[in-house]
Design an enzyme around this catalytic site. Structure first.
Site, short mmCIF file in Angstrom:
data_model
loop_
_atom_site.label_atom_id
_atom_site.label_comp_id
_atom_site.label_asym_id
_atom_site.label_seq_id
_atom_site.Cartn_x
_atom_site.Cartn_y
_atom_site.Cartn_z
N ARG A 56 0.81 -1.22 0.00
CA ARG A 56 0.00 0.00 0.00
C ARG A 56 0.84 1.27 0.00
O ARG A 56 0.58 2.20 -0.77
CB ARG A 56 -0.94 0.01 1.22
CG ARG A 56 -2.16 -0.88 1.08
CD ARG A 56 -2.62 -1.39 2.43
NE ARG A 56 -1.60 -2.24 3.03
CZ ARG A 56 -1.42 -3.54 2.70
NH1 ARG A 56 -2.23 -4.09 1.82
NH2 ARG A 56 -0.47 -4.26 3.25
N THR A 57 1.85 1.33 0.86
CA THR A 57 2.62 2.57 0.98
C THR A 57 3.39 2.86 -0.30
O THR A 57 3.31 3.97 -0.85
CB THR A 57 3.58 2.49 2.18
OG1 THR A 57 2.83 2.25 3.37
CG2 THR A 57 4.34 3.80 2.34
N LYS A 86 25.90 -4.52 -0.57
CA LYS A 86 27.36 -4.50 -0.53
C LYS A 86 27.89 -3.76 0.70
O LYS A 86 29.10 -3.62 0.86
CB LYS A 86 27.90 -3.83 -1.80
CG LYS A 86 27.43 -4.47 -3.09
CD LYS A 86 27.89 -3.65 -4.29
CE LYS A 86 27.33 -4.21 -5.59
NZ LYS A 86 27.71 -3.38 -6.76
N ARG A 108 11.57 3.87 2.94
CA ARG A 108 11.20 2.95 4.02
C ARG A 108 12.48 2.23 4.44
O ARG A 108 13.13 1.58 3.60
CB ARG A 108 10.14 1.93 3.61
CG ARG A 108 9.99 0.82 4.66
CD ARG A 108 8.75 -0.01 4.48
NE ARG A 108 7.57 0.79 4.79
CZ ARG A 108 6.32 0.31 4.75
NH1 ARG A 108 6.11 -0.94 4.39
NH2 ARG A 108 5.30 1.08 5.04
N HIS A 136 5.69 6.16 11.23
CA HIS A 136 5.12 6.09 9.89
C HIS A 136 4.20 7.31 9.75
O HIS A 136 2.97 7.19 9.78
CB HIS A 136 4.31 4.79 9.75
CG HIS A 136 4.06 4.37 8.32
ND1 HIS A 136 4.14 5.24 7.26
CD2 HIS A 136 3.70 3.18 7.78
CE1 HIS A 136 3.86 4.60 6.14
NE2 HIS A 136 3.60 3.35 6.43
#
Length: 309
Positions: A56-57, A86, A108, A136
């Site tokens: 959704r986000t 890496k 995120r 959030h």
């Protein structure tokens, strides 16, 4: 301006974002409106950098940008398919992205504080799309928008929050928003291993927002204006015997305990903590809630592009 925490928004800021989101929703309702919006920001680009899975986000941010005529580049699995694999730091990744003349970077991250670390080195606006169990902020805005759309206010509410409260960034961020409004009472429903953290309750105390902790779902649901449920992450549970009989599950029987005006919310995804037979009840708002993410994120992009956010 960066968007890293729900606490950074004033009531005035939130009102302005909600008004913009409502305009976006209204404009998208017509073909002419969609065409007009699609011409709004040609030549602008957004990067989406996701170190954790998202449906959704990520998709609502990318859809929001596209509907405003912006280009989108990014990765949906940065831990595996970027130089993070890496050993590259978030700071170095953001420093590189700053060289690409982007207009915003949506991140995120898998650890608390990732967005703040990115913002500290970025001249491009950073938007926190969730940082581990931290915050959030854009979810809290769409949650609050959903509540206001149903109840017409964000004050004088009894809000029940249940499930995994300890690791829920959405609960923490929504508490920050609700604490800005008067006369709200929050009831936290969970077991000891998953109860709300002290930093959240400390903030509620500072803002004179009343709250209580309980394991009794039946008592909590009485007179609730909002029931905000979350997925219980059982992998963190130390003792399965702590779970009440039947678990922390909202089902058809639970609905009998709630007033008719209650709205049931969930940040999604759900597993089994809200049974599917609840979906058809008029109080179930979680899919509408997810949809509101599009309008809120369009409003935030609009503000950033205009230098307001």
């Amino acid at each position: 301006m960066h968007i890293v925490s729900s606490d950074q928004f004033s009531v005035g800021d939130i009102d302005e974002i909600f008004e913009s989101a409502a305009r976006m929703k209204k404009t998208l309702a017509t073909a002419g409106g969609r065409e007009k919006l699609a011409k709004k920001y040609p030549g602008r680009q957004v990067a989406t950098l996701f170190y954790q899975p998202s449906t959704r986000t990520r998709l609502s941010f990318e859809t929001a940008a596209l509907k405003l005529g912006m280009g989108v580049v990014g990765t949906e699995a940065a831990m595996a398919f970027s130089s993070a694999a890496k050993g590259e730091t978030i700071e170095d990744t953001v420093r590189v992205l700053n060289q690409y003349q982007l207009d915003a970077i949506v991140i995120r991250y898998h650890e608390v504080g990732g967005a703040k670390r990115a913002a500290a080195v970025s001249s491009v606006p950073i938007i926190n799309a969730g940082d581990g169990p931290g915050e959030h902020p854009t979810q809290s805005l769409l949650d609050a928008y959903t509540i206001k759309a149903s109840h017409g206010r964000l004050s004088g509410l009894k809000v029940v929050m249940g499930g995994d409260l300890k690791f829920s960034r959405t609960v923490r961020s929504l508490c920050y928003v609700l604490s800005k409004y008067k006369d709200n009472h929050i009831v936290f429903v969970s077991i000891p291993d998953f109860q709300i953290p002290k930093d959240v309750t400390d903030n509620l105390k500072r803002t004179d927002t009343s709250f209580e902790l309980t394991t009794d779902m039946s008592k909590a649901f009485a007179d609730a204006d909002v029931v905000y449920w979350t997925r219980l992450q059982k992998e963190y549970l130390k003792d399965a015997k702590q779970l009440p009989k039947g678990g922390l599950v909202i089902d058809k029987q639970s609905l009998k305990l709630m007033p008719k005006h209650t709205i049931i919310m969930h940040p999604l995804p759900r597993v089994d903590e809200i049974t599917t037979d609840v979906d058809s009840d008029h109080r179930a708002k979680y899919f509408e809630q997810a949809g509101n993410g599009l309008y809120i994120r369009m409003a935030l992009f609009d503000g950033i592009m205009n230098g307001r956010a």
